[in-house]
Enzyme design. Structure first.
Site, PDB file in Angstrom:
ATOM      1  N   ALA A 138       0.847  -1.197   0.000  1.00 11.58           N
ATOM      2  CA  ALA A 138       0.000   0.000   0.000  1.00 11.58           C
ATOM      3  C   ALA A 138       0.883   1.249   0.000  1.00 11.58           C
ATOM      4  O   ALA A 138       1.645   1.470   0.948  1.00 11.58           O
ATOM      5  CB  ALA A 138      -0.899  -0.008   1.227  1.00 11.58           C
ATOM      6  N   TYR A 184       9.019  10.385  -4.205  1.00 12.69           N
ATOM      7  CA  TYR A 184       8.629   8.972  -4.158  1.00 12.69           C
ATOM      8  C   TYR A 184       9.816   8.115  -3.723  1.00 12.69           C
ATOM      9  O   TYR A 184       9.743   7.351  -2.749  1.00 12.69           O
ATOM     10  CB  TYR A 184       8.112   8.547  -5.541  1.00 12.69           C
ATOM     11  CG  TYR A 184       7.945   7.067  -5.709  1.00 12.69           C
ATOM     12  CD1 TYR A 184       7.153   6.333  -4.823  1.00 12.69           C
ATOM     13  CD2 TYR A 184       8.580   6.387  -6.762  1.00 12.69           C
ATOM     14  CE1 TYR A 184       7.001   4.957  -4.978  1.00 12.69           C
ATOM     15  CE2 TYR A 184       8.418   5.032  -6.928  1.00 12.69           C
ATOM     16  CZ  TYR A 184       7.633   4.310  -6.030  1.00 12.69           C
ATOM     17  OH  TYR A 184       7.491   2.961  -6.181  1.00 12.69           O
ATOM     18  N   PHE A 239       8.323  11.450 -23.458  1.00 11.79           N
ATOM     19  CA  PHE A 239       8.757  12.533 -22.576  1.00 11.79           C
ATOM     20  C   PHE A 239      10.256  12.813 -22.733  1.00 11.79           C
ATOM     21  O   PHE A 239      11.069  12.412 -21.905  1.00 11.79           O
ATOM     22  CB  PHE A 239       8.416  12.211 -21.126  1.00 11.79           C
ATOM     23  CG  PHE A 239       6.930  12.106 -20.866  1.00 11.79           C
ATOM     24  CD1 PHE A 239       6.023  12.882 -21.576  1.00 11.79           C
ATOM     25  CD2 PHE A 239       6.437  11.225 -19.903  1.00 11.79           C
ATOM     26  CE1 PHE A 239       4.649  12.792 -21.339  1.00 11.79           C
ATOM     27  CE2 PHE A 239       5.073  11.132 -19.660  1.00 11.79           C
ATOM     28  CZ  PHE A 239       4.174  11.913 -20.377  1.00 11.79           C
TER      29      PHE A 239
END
Ligand code: UDP
Length: 329
Positions: A72, A139, A204
């Protein structure tokens, strides 16, 4: 074993949950369904809907779990650059809450879902676990900080833990594949073009220091990744925190990925160059030698065409109905 899988309705967590069930483990899934799908939860698993930070103590109380596989988390590089606060809370603070709850309830075996983003921009590839960690986005920073916490909990409290640093996970296993409401990952987006749900894929940046100017990544099949989690769980030792990189060991540029998708799907897949995405490193390629040596991990689906073919079979099966019912962003 009796296993709690947090984030077990998400892409990686649910495939691991399916494999755990297939291997005869008793599985409970805890997921808040923010990005996960209820339909990805194996029928044989017990499902609890909720946030780890709010309900973990209740879920662990009296349940006698042997192990926790912790998936999670928030996991989007670009988003983490824009909303670092959410990443620090949802990843770092939540995992500390989990570690403390595991300690209070005597659950000692942890497999932690980590990432190549902990390394940042590597000086050399392939990346081994002893190389410097210098994340280029929030992150990766949250995941690296959690590793520091796990190491100290293992040392002080005897936690038995393994962190698995994934490179680019892709492909599908049976009825489970990448099926997010907001998709940002390269392969599923390219396949949406092949399916006719997008006009083109945006590349990108084509001015990166790589052979064709587009970023290079190491794609690992989701089913091979799941195997490593089971091996880690089964071999965790009290007081030890192991860290393993998981990849296929080959780098493919964005343009090469698009080409393989063209071959697999038979669709021309128009592509257009756009500006670089914030937080992206140029090249990430794993050395998984340590996992192969110490875990006995033997990935068998390392070819990009196999990975894309499995993803494509899943995407087609998901069907136009499911995709068109959903807003494509
Ligand atoms: N990428 C791209 N166009 C897209 C999505 C991704 O060019 O629409 C590039 C991205 O910049 C990165 C690579 O594809 O270099 C893999 O990105 P992805 O989001 O799949 O995984 P990440 O490497 O960020 O974990």
């Amino acid at each position: 074993m009796k296993v709690l899988v947090t984030g077990g309705a998400g892409y990686v967590g649910s495939v691991c949950a399916h494999v755990l069930v297939e291997e005869g483990h008793e599985v409970t899934i805890l997921d808040n369904l923010t990005t996960g799908n209820r339909s990805a939860v194996p029928e044989a698993a017990t499902f609890v809907e909720g946030d780890v930070k709010d309900v973990i103590a209740d879920v662990l109380a009296g349940a006698d779990f042997d192990a926790v596989l912790h998936f999670a988390a928030r996991s989007l590089v670009g988003e983490s650059v824009e909303k670092p606060d959410e990443y620090w809370h949802d990843n770092f603070v939540t995992t500390l809450t989990l570690l403390d709850a595991m300690r209070s309830h005597g659950v000692n075996n942890l497999v932690f879902s980590s990432t190549a983003a902990t390394y940042g921009e590597p000086e050399v590839v392939p990346i081994t676990e002893d190389m410097p960690t210098s994340p280029t986005n929030a992150y990766g920073a949250t995941k690296l900080s959690i590793d520091y916490a796990i190491t100290s909990y293992a040392k002080a409290f005897g936690l038995a833990a393994t962190s698995l640093r994934y490179f680019n996970v892709a492909g599908a296993y049976g009825a489970v594949g990448e099926n997010r409401e907001v998709e940002t990952h390269l392969i599923p987006l390219v396949l949406q073009v092949a399916l006719g749900h997008r006009d083109k894929i945006m590349i990108f940046g084509d001015d990166w220091p790589t052979p064709d100017g587009t970023p290079v990544r190491d794609y690992i099949h989701i089913r091979d990744l799941a195997d490593a989690h089971l091996l880690a769980m089964e071999t965790n030792q009290s007081g030890s925190h192991r860290i393993f990189n998981l990849g296929s060991g080959d780098g493919y540029s964005v343009r090469q990925v698009i080409d393989v998708c063209r071959t697999v799907t038979g669709h021309p897949i128009p592509a257009e160059v756009a500006p670089r995405r914030a937080g992206d490193p140029a090249t990430l390629i794993a050395s998984s030698e340590k996992a192969q040596r110490e875990l006995g991990w033997a990935p068998s689906r390392t070819d990009l065409e196999t990975i894309v073919s499995d993803a494509w079979a899943f995407t087609k099966n998901l069907g136009s109905a499911a995709h068109s019912a959903r807003r494509v962003r």
